[in-house]
Design an enzyme around this catalytic site. Sequence first.
Site, PDB file in Angstrom:
ATOM      1  N   GLU A 176       1.003  -1.135   0.097  1.00 19.93           N
ATOM      2  CA  GLU A 176       0.069  -0.087   0.007  1.00 19.93           C
ATOM      3  C   GLU A 176       1.009   1.331  -0.050  1.00 19.93           C
ATOM      4  OE1 GLU A 176      -3.099   0.694   3.043  1.00 19.93           O
ATOM      5  OE2 GLU A 176      -2.649   2.640   2.966  1.00 19.93           O
TER       6      GLU A 176
ATOM      7  N   SER B  78      -8.003  -8.834   6.942  1.00 17.18           N
ATOM      8  CA  SER B  78      -8.191 -10.007   5.543  1.00 17.18           C
ATOM      9  C   SER B  78      -8.226 -11.167   6.353  1.00 17.18           C
ATOM     10  CB  SER B  78      -6.650  -9.813   5.125  1.00 17.18           C
ATOM     11  OG  SER B  78      -5.771  -9.691   5.954  1.00 17.18           O
TER      12      SER B  78
HETATM   13  S1  SF4 Z   1     -11.203  -0.462   4.343  1.00 17.21           S
HETATM   14 FE1  SF4 Z   1      -9.834  -2.202   4.600  1.00 17.21          FE
HETATM   15  S2  SF4 Z   1      -8.930  -2.332   2.557  1.00 17.21           S
HETATM   16 FE2  SF4 Z   1      -9.639  -0.129   2.857  1.00 17.21          FE
HETATM   17  S3  SF4 Z   1      -8.118   0.964   3.701  1.00 17.21           S
HETATM   18 FE3  SF4 Z   1      -9.454   0.106   5.374  1.00 17.21          FE
HETATM   19  S4  SF4 Z   1      -8.403  -1.776   6.099  1.00 17.21           S
HETATM   20 FE4  SF4 Z   1      -7.438  -1.002   3.947  1.00 17.21          FE
END
Ligand code: SF4
Length: 277
Positions: A125, A261
Amino acid sequence: MKVIVAEGAGFCFGVKRALKMAFEAARKGDGTVVTLGAIIHNPQVVARLEREGLRVVKNLDEVEGGTLVVRSHGLPRGVLAEAEAKGMEIVDATCPFVKQAQERAAQLEREGHAVVVVGEKDHPEVLSITGSLEGIATVVDGTAKLPELPEAKRYGVVCQTTQPQEHLSAVVLDLLSKSREIKVFNTICEATFERQESALQTAREVDLMLVVGGRNSANTRRLWELCRDAGCDAYHIETADELEPEWFEKKHQVGITGGASTPQWIVDDVVAAVERI
Ligand code: SF4
């Protein structure tokens, strides 16, 4: 023994959305659908997707055409351009919150700020955020002293979406002694903030905390660190198979949480296994 599951454990909005898009693309595809790196940091889910026909590749040299599913972490602009140049169809499952962090960083750069990204240097990220800039950003993790920073009258700060608030605060505080003008976008996502808060609250109520999620999942690791730093005995596990009965000796309350996740079925498996113990 009482078992408490922390609120918000498991898949967040961004991961659910990315997986839905990935499963749809895999089912429609003819074996040429790929992701660059695992779609989420959870080996059990990645294995399921592979069975549906989505292949994980390390770089685009391994493919000719086909479909690229961009995972929730996003991708640097250069990589997207490379995929387009190969004629690949792009299914962009970048989480909208990550996209926002990319756009904020680009905005800060356009406005003439030296961009600082609070996060883990090699996390996909963070690479997607720094890769959305024309120039170079400084990445700092918020736990160590700030590295040598470039000369700048104005700093602009964004944050990896899954960082704890304290890391962002520490960097901003440090920057205050180096510049008179700092613009900060707090790009930590709400889902992360809420999950961390509820994990911490649960950790304070129990004798033992189980944090469930991929070993390669940064946000799961962060949850485990938070629970441990709160003074609670805490273990980071991927599946129920790793539970050791001796962890539960003389424990009366066990808390369970899962990373963004971590699928619900793995959390449920752990709850069931703990109840059996
Ligand atoms: S919603 Fe989930 S994927 Fe999106 S930024 Fe937050 S933790 Fe990351």
